[in-house]
Scaffold this motif. Structure first.
Motif, PDB file in Angstrom:
ATOM      1  N   MET A  83       0.850  -1.172   0.000  1.00 39.90           N
ATOM      2  CA  MET A  83       0.000   0.000   0.000  1.00 39.90           C
ATOM      3  C   MET A  83       0.894   1.233   0.000  1.00 39.90           C
ATOM      4  O   MET A  83       1.890   1.283   0.724  1.00 39.90           O
ATOM      5  N   LYS A  84       0.537   2.205  -0.780  1.00 37.33           N
ATOM      6  CA  LYS A  84       1.285   3.456  -0.812  1.00 37.33           C
ATOM      7  C   LYS A  84       0.762   4.364   0.306  1.00 37.33           C
ATOM      8  O   LYS A  84      -0.434   4.614   0.409  1.00 37.33           O
ATOM      9  N   LEU A  85       1.678   4.813   1.166  1.00 37.67           N
ATOM     10  CA  LEU A  85       1.321   5.733   2.243  1.00 37.67           C
ATOM     11  C   LEU A  85       1.885   7.104   1.919  1.00 37.67           C
ATOM     12  O   LEU A  85       3.043   7.220   1.518  1.00 37.67           O
ATOM     13  N   GLN A  86       1.087   8.129   2.114  1.00 37.83           N
ATOM     14  CA  GLN A  86       1.542   9.501   1.967  1.00 37.83           C
ATOM     15  C   GLN A  86       1.341  10.210   3.284  1.00 37.83           C
ATOM     16  O   GLN A  86       0.342  10.002   3.964  1.00 37.83           O
ATOM     17  N   GLY A  87       2.327  11.038   3.642  1.00 35.20           N
ATOM     18  CA  GLY A  87       2.241  11.740   4.904  1.00 35.20           C
ATOM     19  C   GLY A  87       2.806  13.138   4.804  1.00 35.20           C
ATOM     20  O   GLY A  87       3.424  13.505   3.798  1.00 35.20           O
ATOM     21  N   SER A  88       2.606  13.895   5.869  1.00 30.30           N
ATOM     22  CA  SER A  88       3.104  15.274   5.899  1.00 30.30           C
ATOM     23  C   SER A  88       3.129  15.761   7.337  1.00 30.30           C
ATOM     24  O   SER A  88       2.548  15.161   8.227  1.00 30.30           O
ATOM     25  N   CYS A  89       3.802  16.885   7.496  1.00 30.12           N
ATOM     26  CA  CYS A  89       3.789  17.551   8.796  1.00 30.12           C
ATOM     27  C   CYS A  89       2.592  18.504   8.836  1.00 30.12           C
ATOM     28  O   CYS A  89       1.922  18.722   7.820  1.00 30.12           O
ATOM     29  N   CYS A 111       2.489  21.856   9.211  1.00 30.10           N
ATOM     30  CA  CYS A 111       2.635  23.122   8.487  1.00 30.10           C
ATOM     31  C   CYS A 111       2.795  22.947   6.982  1.00 30.10           C
ATOM     32  O   CYS A 111       2.738  23.922   6.237  1.00 30.10           O
ATOM     33  N   GLY A 112       2.991  21.701   6.520  1.00 30.17           N
ATOM     34  CA  GLY A 112       3.107  21.440   5.088  1.00 30.17           C
ATOM     35  C   GLY A 112       4.508  21.587   4.523  1.00 30.17           C
ATOM     36  O   GLY A 112       4.702  21.441   3.315  1.00 30.17           O
ATOM     37  N   ALA A 113       5.496  21.840   5.357  1.00 34.35           N
ATOM     38  CA  ALA A 113       6.867  21.980   4.866  1.00 34.35           C
ATOM     39  C   ALA A 113       7.456  20.645   4.425  1.00 34.35           C
ATOM     40  O   ALA A 113       8.311  20.600   3.542  1.00 34.35           O
ATOM     41  N   VAL A 114       6.995  19.546   5.037  1.00 36.58           N
ATOM     42  CA  VAL A 114       7.511  18.218   4.714  1.00 36.58           C
ATOM     43  C   VAL A 114       6.371  17.332   4.219  1.00 36.58           C
ATOM     44  O   VAL A 114       5.312  17.264   4.840  1.00 36.58           O
ATOM     45  N   GLY A 123      10.979  18.477   1.054  1.00 35.41           N
ATOM     46  CA  GLY A 123      11.149  19.355   2.209  1.00 35.41           C
ATOM     47  C   GLY A 123      12.124  18.806   3.225  1.00 35.41           C
ATOM     48  O   GLY A 123      12.040  19.123   4.413  1.00 35.41           O
ATOM     49  N   GLU A 124      13.062  17.993   2.763  1.00 38.16           N
ATOM     50  CA  GLU A 124      14.024  17.360   3.672  1.00 38.16           C
ATOM     51  C   GLU A 124      14.804  18.379   4.498  1.00 38.16           C
ATOM     52  O   GLU A 124      15.213  18.097   5.620  1.00 38.16           O
ATOM     53  N   GLU A 125      14.976  19.578   3.957  1.00 35.62           N
ATOM     54  CA  GLU A 125      15.717  20.609   4.688  1.00 35.62           C
ATOM     55  C   GLU A 125      14.990  21.073   5.951  1.00 35.62           C
ATOM     56  O   GLU A 125      15.571  21.729   6.813  1.00 35.62           O
ATOM     57  N   PHE A 126      13.716  20.710   6.087  1.00 34.95           N
ATOM     58  CA  PHE A 126      12.939  21.088   7.269  1.00 34.95           C
ATOM     59  C   PHE A 126      12.885  19.982   8.320  1.00 34.95           C
ATOM     60  O   PHE A 126      12.176  20.088   9.316  1.00 34.95           O
ATOM     61  N   ILE A 127      13.644  18.896   8.100  1.00 35.53           N
ATOM     62  CA  ILE A 127      13.612  17.754   9.007  1.00 35.53           C
ATOM     63  C   ILE A 127      14.784  17.803   9.983  1.00 35.53           C
ATOM     64  O   ILE A 127      15.914  18.086   9.594  1.00 35.53           O
ATOM     65  N   SER A 128      14.485  17.526  11.237  1.00 38.50           N
ATOM     66  CA  SER A 128      15.504  17.350  12.270  1.00 38.50           C
ATOM     67  C   SER A 128      15.394  15.931  12.814  1.00 38.50           C
ATOM     68  O   SER A 128      14.387  15.250  12.610  1.00 38.50           O
ATOM     69  N   VAL A 129      16.432  15.517  13.524  1.00 38.18           N
ATOM     70  CA  VAL A 129      16.495  14.175  14.092  1.00 38.18           C
ATOM     71  C   VAL A 129      16.626  14.284  15.603  1.00 38.18           C
ATOM     72  O   VAL A 129      17.402  15.102  16.107  1.00 38.18           O
ATOM     73  N   TYR A 130      15.882  13.441  16.302  1.00 39.75           N
ATOM     74  CA  TYR A 130      16.010  13.342  17.753  1.00 39.75           C
ATOM     75  C   TYR A 130      16.350  11.907  18.099  1.00 39.75           C
ATOM     76  O   TYR A 130      15.682  10.965  17.666  1.00 39.75           O
ATOM     77  N   GLN A 131      17.392  11.720  18.908  1.00 42.00           N
ATOM     78  CA  GLN A 131      17.750  10.414  19.447  1.00 42.00           C
ATOM     79  C   GLN A 131      17.621  10.503  20.958  1.00 42.00           C
ATOM     80  O   GLN A 131      18.331  11.263  21.608  1.00 42.00           O
ATOM     81  N   ARG A 134      10.071  23.049  11.726  1.00 38.52           N
ATOM     82  CA  ARG A 134       9.235  24.258  11.717  1.00 38.52           C
ATOM     83  C   ARG A 134       8.033  24.126  12.653  1.00 38.52           C
ATOM     84  O   ARG A 134       7.754  25.021  13.432  1.00 38.52           O
ATOM     85  N   CYS A 135       7.315  23.012  12.563  1.00 38.11           N
ATOM     86  CA  CYS A 135       6.090  22.879  13.366  1.00 38.11           C
ATOM     87  C   CYS A 135       6.185  21.825  14.468  1.00 38.11           C
ATOM     88  O   CYS A 135       5.302  21.740  15.305  1.00 38.11           O
ATOM     89  N   GLY A 136       7.225  20.999  14.452  1.00 37.66           N
ATOM     90  CA  GLY A 136       7.423  19.998  15.499  1.00 37.66           C
ATOM     91  C   GLY A 136       6.713  18.676  15.270  1.00 37.66           C
ATOM     92  O   GLY A 136       6.811  17.782  16.102  1.00 37.66           O
ATOM     93  N   SER A 137       6.001  18.527  14.163  1.00 36.96           N
ATOM     94  CA  SER A 137       5.286  17.280  13.909  1.00 36.96           C
ATOM     95  C   SER A 137       6.240  16.099  13.810  1.00 36.96           C
ATOM     96  O   SER A 137       7.221  16.142  13.064  1.00 36.96           O
TER      97      SER A 137
END
Length: 169
Positions: free
Chosen positions: A1-7, A9-12, A56-64, A87-90
């Motif tokens: 199944m193809k899944l589509q997602g977003s944050c 604010c729509g940046a990602v 919108g990869e430039e709007f992604i951060s990583v948390y470990q 940007r929005c924390g999603s």
């Protein structure tokens, strides 16, 4: 199944293929609860890492997350990488190098209509605070920690695996 997602604010925006799209796994651990779970838990899915496409990869951060303290007092950091929109924390998805072929998108970030799960697995209940209600049904399974049954095993047991297809996203 193809899944589509977003944050939010729509940046990602992202998409990936999944044979395991049923949102059944409710995790009550403190990491999921505090980074993702407005209701006191988070739900993640499973998808093919090789199929992940991101705009919108430039709007992604990583948390470990810190998962403990080493004998020398230094923080013990999880290998799992939680991706979120800076940007929005999603919360978007989790990737762990221990299972490099998998991406675990948070169901809350998926825009595709997901199928309803016939049962739920409530896990890490030992971390659930008292204020979080456990809304379990008779067919649900509950675990104080992690169950041995994987996302793929759960879908297989219930005959719910779907074709992932091939080709470009």
């Amino acid at each position: 199944m193809k899944l589509q997602g977003s944050c939010h604010c729509g940046a990602v925006h992202f998409r990936l293929r999944s044979a395991h799209p049923y949102p059944f796994n409710r995790c009550y651990c403190s990491i999921c609860r505090k980074t993702q779970g407005g209701g006191g838990y988070a739900i993640n899915l499973s998808g093919q890492a090789a199929s992940l496409r991101v705009e919108g990869e430039e709007f992604i951060s990583v948390y470990q997350a810190q998962v403990g303290v080493a004998a020398d007092g230094s923080p013990e950091i999880s290998s799992a990488e939680r991706r979120f929109c800076k940007r929005c924390g999603s919360g978007l998805w989790l990737w762990d190098p221990r299972w490099p072929d998998l991406i675990h998108p948070f169901a809350s970030a998926i825009d595709t209509e997901l199928p309803a799960a016939p049962e739920h697995t409530h896990l890490m209940l030992g971390s659930k605070p008292e204020w979080v209600p456990l809304d379990s049904r008779p067919q649900d399974r509950c675990f104080q920690e992690y169950p041995e049954e994987s996302i793929a095993d759960w879908h297989r047991r219930l005959g719910l695996e779907v074709e992932v297809g091939s080709g470009s996203q």
